[in-house]
Write a protein that holds these residues in place. Structure first.
Motif, PDB file in Angstrom:
ATOM      1  N   ASP A 151      -3.797   0.818  -8.015  1.00 49.24           N
ATOM      2  CA  ASP A 151      -1.737   0.377  -8.950  1.00 49.24           C
ATOM      3  C   ASP A 151      -1.598  -0.752  -8.150  1.00 49.24           C
ATOM      4  O   ASP A 151       0.052  -0.783  -8.909  1.00 49.24           O
ATOM      5  N   VAL A 152      -1.866  -1.016  -7.506  1.00 55.03           N
ATOM      6  CA  VAL A 152      -0.751  -2.830  -7.206  1.00 55.03           C
ATOM      7  C   VAL A 152      -1.508  -3.841  -7.026  1.00 55.03           C
ATOM      8  O   VAL A 152      -2.560  -4.239  -6.789  1.00 55.03           O
ATOM      9  N   ILE A 153      -0.753  -5.073  -7.478  1.00 50.05           N
ATOM     10  CA  ILE A 153      -0.894  -5.902  -7.369  1.00 50.05           C
ATOM     11  C   ILE A 153      -0.169  -6.834  -6.017  1.00 50.05           C
ATOM     12  O   ILE A 153       0.798  -6.667  -7.087  1.00 50.05           O
ATOM     13  N   ILE A 154      -0.712  -7.889  -5.830  1.00 56.71           N
ATOM     14  CA  ILE A 154      -0.290  -8.011  -4.112  1.00 56.71           C
ATOM     15  C   ILE A 154       0.625  -9.484  -4.514  1.00 56.71           C
ATOM     16  O   ILE A 154      -0.293 -10.405  -4.668  1.00 56.71           O
ATOM     17  N   LEU A 155       1.565 -10.064  -5.006  1.00 60.52           N
ATOM     18  CA  LEU A 155       2.126 -11.150  -4.425  1.00 60.52           C
ATOM     19  C   LEU A 155       2.955 -12.234  -3.435  1.00 60.52           C
ATOM     20  O   LEU A 155       4.141 -11.485  -2.824  1.00 60.52           O
ATOM     21  N   VAL A 156       2.203 -12.910  -2.843  1.00 59.72           N
ATOM     22  CA  VAL A 156       2.722 -13.069  -1.755  1.00 59.72           C
ATOM     23  C   VAL A 156       3.832 -14.502  -2.258  1.00 59.72           C
ATOM     24  O   VAL A 156       3.298 -15.395  -2.394  1.00 59.72           O
ATOM     25  N   HIS A 157       5.230 -14.903  -1.275  1.00 66.16           N
ATOM     26  CA  HIS A 157       6.074 -15.478  -1.680  1.00 66.16           C
ATOM     27  C   HIS A 157       5.889 -16.820  -0.565  1.00 66.16           C
ATOM     28  O   HIS A 157       6.026 -16.057   0.530  1.00 66.16           O
ATOM     29  N   VAL A 194      -3.458 -16.124   1.635  1.00 69.07           N
ATOM     30  CA  VAL A 194      -4.270 -15.626   0.470  1.00 69.07           C
ATOM     31  C   VAL A 194      -5.438 -16.544   0.524  1.00 69.07           C
ATOM     32  O   VAL A 194      -6.282 -15.722   0.186  1.00 69.07           O
ATOM     33  N   GLY A 195      -5.919 -17.749   1.018  1.00 70.53           N
ATOM     34  CA  GLY A 195      -6.971 -18.482   0.485  1.00 70.53           C
ATOM     35  C   GLY A 195      -8.074 -18.083   2.122  1.00 70.53           C
ATOM     36  O   GLY A 195      -8.642 -17.499   1.919  1.00 70.53           O
ATOM     37  N   ASN A 196      -6.709 -17.152   3.552  1.00 68.57           N
ATOM     38  CA  ASN A 196      -7.883 -16.685   4.498  1.00 68.57           C
ATOM     39  C   ASN A 196      -7.856 -15.379   3.750  1.00 68.57           C
ATOM     40  O   ASN A 196      -9.574 -14.979   3.938  1.00 68.57           O
ATOM     41  N   ARG A 197      -7.240 -14.458   2.831  1.00 67.76           N
ATOM     42  CA  ARG A 197      -7.539 -13.443   3.072  1.00 67.76           C
ATOM     43  C   ARG A 197      -8.968 -13.267   1.367  1.00 67.76           C
ATOM     44  O   ARG A 197      -9.363 -12.302   2.035  1.00 67.76           O
ATOM     45  N   HIS A 198      -8.667 -14.194   1.428  1.00 66.89           N
ATOM     46  CA  HIS A 198     -10.059 -13.952  -0.079  1.00 66.89           C
ATOM     47  C   HIS A 198     -11.408 -13.234   0.675  1.00 66.89           C
ATOM     48  O   HIS A 198     -12.424 -13.185   0.339  1.00 66.89           O
ATOM     49  N   PHE A 199     -11.973 -14.293   1.904  1.00 69.15           N
ATOM     50  CA  PHE A 199     -12.752 -14.352   2.512  1.00 69.15           C
ATOM     51  C   PHE A 199     -12.934 -13.205   3.695  1.00 69.15           C
ATOM     52  O   PHE A 199     -13.920 -13.481   3.814  1.00 69.15           O
ATOM     53  N   LEU A 200     -12.224 -12.431   3.873  1.00 68.30           N
ATOM     54  CA  LEU A 200     -12.337 -11.160   4.834  1.00 68.30           C
ATOM     55  C   LEU A 200     -13.353 -10.102   3.487  1.00 68.30           C
ATOM     56  O   LEU A 200     -12.510 -10.172   2.150  1.00 68.30           O
ATOM     57  N   ASN A 201     -13.881  -9.267   4.211  1.00 68.14           N
ATOM     58  CA  ASN A 201     -14.176  -8.317   3.714  1.00 68.14           C
ATOM     59  C   ASN A 201     -13.299  -7.729   2.726  1.00 68.14           C
ATOM     60  O   ASN A 201     -12.381  -7.294   3.294  1.00 68.14           O
ATOM     61  N   VAL A 234      -2.078  -2.597   4.443  1.00 61.93           N
ATOM     62  CA  VAL A 234      -2.592  -1.269   3.447  1.00 61.93           C
ATOM     63  C   VAL A 234      -2.122  -1.536   2.578  1.00 61.93           C
ATOM     64  O   VAL A 234      -2.292  -0.627   1.532  1.00 61.93           O
ATOM     65  N   LEU A 235      -1.190  -2.442   1.546  1.00 58.16           N
ATOM     66  CA  LEU A 235      -0.288  -2.297   0.590  1.00 58.16           C
ATOM     67  C   LEU A 235      -2.486  -2.264  -0.295  1.00 58.16           C
ATOM     68  O   LEU A 235      -2.601  -2.609  -1.427  1.00 58.16           O
ATOM     69  N   ALA A 236      -3.491  -2.956   0.338  1.00 57.76           N
ATOM     70  CA  ALA A 236      -4.560  -3.731  -0.641  1.00 57.76           C
ATOM     71  C   ALA A 236      -5.123  -2.435  -0.867  1.00 57.76           C
ATOM     72  O   ALA A 236      -6.155  -2.144  -1.778  1.00 57.76           O
ATOM     73  N   TYR A 237      -4.791  -1.145  -0.512  1.00 60.40           N
ATOM     74  CA  TYR A 237      -5.417   0.581  -0.483  1.00 60.40           C
ATOM     75  C   TYR A 237      -5.670   0.639  -1.830  1.00 60.40           C
ATOM     76  O   TYR A 237      -5.960   1.382  -2.419  1.00 60.40           O
ATOM     77  N   PHE A 238      -4.520  -0.010  -2.528  1.00 61.12           N
ATOM     78  CA  PHE A 238      -3.562   0.655  -3.826  1.00 61.12           C
ATOM     79  C   PHE A 238      -4.716  -0.070  -5.122  1.00 61.12           C
ATOM     80  O   PHE A 238      -4.882  -0.818  -4.812  1.00 61.12           O
ATOM     81  N   HIS A 263     -18.816  -3.649   3.097  1.00 59.96           N
ATOM     82  CA  HIS A 263     -19.801  -4.468   3.754  1.00 59.96           C
ATOM     83  C   HIS A 263     -20.851  -5.607   2.745  1.00 59.96           C
ATOM     84  O   HIS A 263     -21.338  -5.073   1.768  1.00 59.96           O
ATOM     85  N   ASN A 264     -20.334  -6.772   3.757  1.00 59.30           N
ATOM     86  CA  ASN A 264     -21.893  -7.545   2.998  1.00 59.30           C
ATOM     87  C   ASN A 264     -20.731  -8.395   1.117  1.00 59.30           C
ATOM     88  O   ASN A 264     -21.457  -8.363   0.357  1.00 59.30           O
ATOM     89  N   LYS A 265     -19.470  -8.302   1.329  1.00 61.03           N
ATOM     90  CA  LYS A 265     -19.068  -8.418   0.064  1.00 61.03           C
ATOM     91  C   LYS A 265     -17.314  -8.976   0.056  1.00 61.03           C
ATOM     92  O   LYS A 265     -16.872  -8.225   1.454  1.00 61.03           O
ATOM     93  N   CYS A 266     -17.516 -10.498  -0.532  1.00 60.78           N
ATOM     94  CA  CYS A 266     -15.803 -10.154  -0.071  1.00 60.78           C
ATOM     95  C   CYS A 266     -14.706  -9.454  -0.955  1.00 60.78           C
ATOM     96  O   CYS A 266     -15.037  -8.945  -1.518  1.00 60.78           O
ATOM     97  N   ASP A 267     -13.189  -9.380  -0.431  1.00 59.83           N
ATOM     98  CA  ASP A 267     -12.502  -8.865  -1.241  1.00 59.83           C
ATOM     99  C   ASP A 267     -12.073  -9.442  -2.551  1.00 59.83           C
ATOM    100  O   ASP A 267     -12.024 -10.563  -2.500  1.00 59.83           O
ATOM    101  N   ASN A 268     -12.361  -8.608  -3.775  1.00 63.71           N
ATOM    102  CA  ASN A 268     -12.973  -9.753  -4.842  1.00 63.71           C
ATOM    103  C   ASN A 268     -10.925  -8.865  -5.893  1.00 63.71           C
ATOM    104  O   ASN A 268     -11.472  -9.976  -7.108  1.00 63.71           O
ATOM    105  N   LYS A 269     -10.270  -8.888  -5.377  1.00 59.46           N
ATOM    106  CA  LYS A 269      -9.005  -8.127  -5.614  1.00 59.46           C
ATOM    107  C   LYS A 269      -8.682  -9.755  -6.388  1.00 59.46           C
ATOM    108  O   LYS A 269      -8.468 -11.316  -5.291  1.00 59.46           O
ATOM    109  N   ALA A 270      -7.353  -9.787  -7.278  1.00 61.24           N
ATOM    110  CA  ALA A 270      -6.564 -11.150  -7.661  1.00 61.24           C
ATOM    111  C   ALA A 270      -5.659 -11.228  -6.585  1.00 61.24           C
ATOM    112  O   ALA A 270      -5.185 -10.217  -5.616  1.00 61.24           O
TER     113      ALA A 270
END
Length: 449
Positions: A50-56, A62-69, A44-48, A74-81
């Protein structure tokens, strides 16, 4: 039908009643909504923008998240920080609160214009780190830029709980900030639109265009769309709408409840407008809630689609069995209604009671309140389902994969094909008609032409 298969047959309404009353021992299953609360809040927060997500917590999530669409891509990874406090054995033993505080200052320095959303995963929650206390200890200027949720999945809270918690928090944020000017000369009714999740770019654009087109037919404008370009400014403008509507009511439910409680903005009760009748009901509910008098059935487009529906029913054959294999709950129910609309006899296979339990709200609404019912076959094994199919008289199978190559399989993929609205109806009718014309083969590894 042989005796063994007869014993596996039941009614959907009876299963929902059993689940609701907790009289059924339910095993967990792997479904998107059985993922943990961390993932729900993160998505949900990844839609924004102006938000940067910090996982404590540890880095695994976080490693798993990077390789999700990426959301809506389509056909690209989630390239946000993707940021993590990267807890190690040292912090697990002695606590990670100092490391969290240090990381917050570092993130603020690198991303000064963004709100910092702190989410916890299992590690931080299990060791009992006081995230709220860490935030409260920060300088006021920094504290005001932080939102946080405890989302450790070990608690048993599902993906659904994570999305609802995040949406409830966003509902509170929507009421904050400065009021902005509203065009008093514009008397049009306005709605906020929530799309469905996991929707590829081109399909999403087509469905937004279709919803906008249908609403224009009713004289309704879209105020804001909850899309992957969200900002807190757009979120706050959502309170200017007269109504919240969703293509997937279950996804947006938490936000809708918060907006209703805080601002008295109602939401449409209809969801998943797949098929002609469901689309008409969806539009009628919107119009009725906004006190708009309109005869949707009289639209030329609707009457033409009704003729196509009758033609397709004739081609299918009234009363033909239809096997439905889908696990996502709201979509499963929508496909069941779609089969009934085409005068088929739906038989749901592979249904997981845990899915019903996690989404009991939507099953109560559609099955118990609206009397949607169908036969269910209590097995999820391909061999059992194939045996059932072989015993039936040439059923149509609605399934994402061609597990049953000798049968007519309607494998219309929702993530990269439009399904909603009148244009979605027309496309699904055409695709199903082509499925009936298409020759079957004996090889499930090959795509049928």
């Amino acid at each position: 039908m042989n005796t063994n298969n007869e014993r596996k047959m039941a009614k959907l309404i009876d299963l929902v009643k059993l689940v609701k009353s907790d009289r059924l021992k339910i095993k967990e299953c792997m479904d998107m909504h059985q993922f943990c609360a961390f993932w729900g809040s993160y998505d949900v927060l990844a839609y924004f923008q102006d938000v940067i997500i910090l996982v404590h917590g540890a880095t695994g999530c976080v490693g798993n998240r990077h390789f999700l669409n990426a959301m809506g891509s389509h056909n690209k990874c989630d390239n946000k920080a993707h940021l993590s406090t990267e807890l190690t054995e040292k912090e697990i033993i002695f606590g990670g609160e100092k490391k969290l505080t240090d990381c917050i200052f570092e993130v603020e320095e690198k991303y000064p214009d963004k709100t910092i959303a702190i989410l916890t995963n299992c590690c931080a929650d299990i060791i009992g780190d006081d995230v709220e206390g860490c935030v409260e200890s920060l300088p006021a200027r920094l504290r005001e830029k932080i939102i946080f949720l405890n989302t450790g999945g070990y608690s048993g809270k599902s993906y659904r709980h994570g999305t609802e918690n995040a949406f409830h928090m966003l509902g509170t944020i929507a009421g904050e900030g400065k009021e902005h000017a509203i065009d008093a000369s514009d008397s049009s009714k306005k709605v906020n639109l929530f799309l469905r999740r996991w929707l590829w770019d081109t399909t999403k654009d087509k469905e937004i265009e279709e919803v906008r087109r249908m609403l224009d037919m009713l004289g309704i404008k879209i105020n804001e769309i909850f899309n992957d370009d969200m900002t807190f400014d757009k979120l706050r403008r959502m309170k200017d709408a007269d109504l919240n509507i969703a293509l997937c009511l279950f996804f947006a439910r938490g936000f809708f409840e918060a907006m209703d409680q805080q601002f008295g903005i109602p939401h449409s009760q209809e969801t998943t407008p797949i098929g002609l009748k469901a689309t008409i009901s969806w539009l009628k509910d919107i119009a009725d809630t906004l006190d708009i008098e309109v005869d949707i059935e009289s639209f030329d487009e609707v009457q033409k689609l009704e003729e196509k529906r009758k033609e397709l029913v004739h081609k299918i054959g009234k009363g033909r069995d239809c096997i439905i294999w889908n696990q996502t709950g709201d979509r499963l129910l929508a496909l069941t209604k779609f089969a009934i609309e085409l005068e088929m006899n739906p038989i749901i296979v592979g249904i997981e009671p845990s899915i019903i339990k996690d989404k009991i709200f939507i099953f109560e609404k559609e099955v118990l309140e609206h009397n949607l019912d169908a036969k269910i076959f209590a097995s999820k094994y391909i061999e059992d389902i194939q045996q059932l199919i072989d015993e039936l008289d040439d059923p149509i199978v609605i399934c994402n994969n061609n597990y049953f190559p000798k049968n007519k399989v309607f494998k219309y993929r929702f993530s990269n094909n439009p399904v909603y609205g009148f244009r979605g109806v027309e496309q699904m009718y055409e695709e199903l008609s082509e499925t009936l014309d298409r020759k079957t083969n004996d090889y499930s590894f090959f795509i049928e032409n």
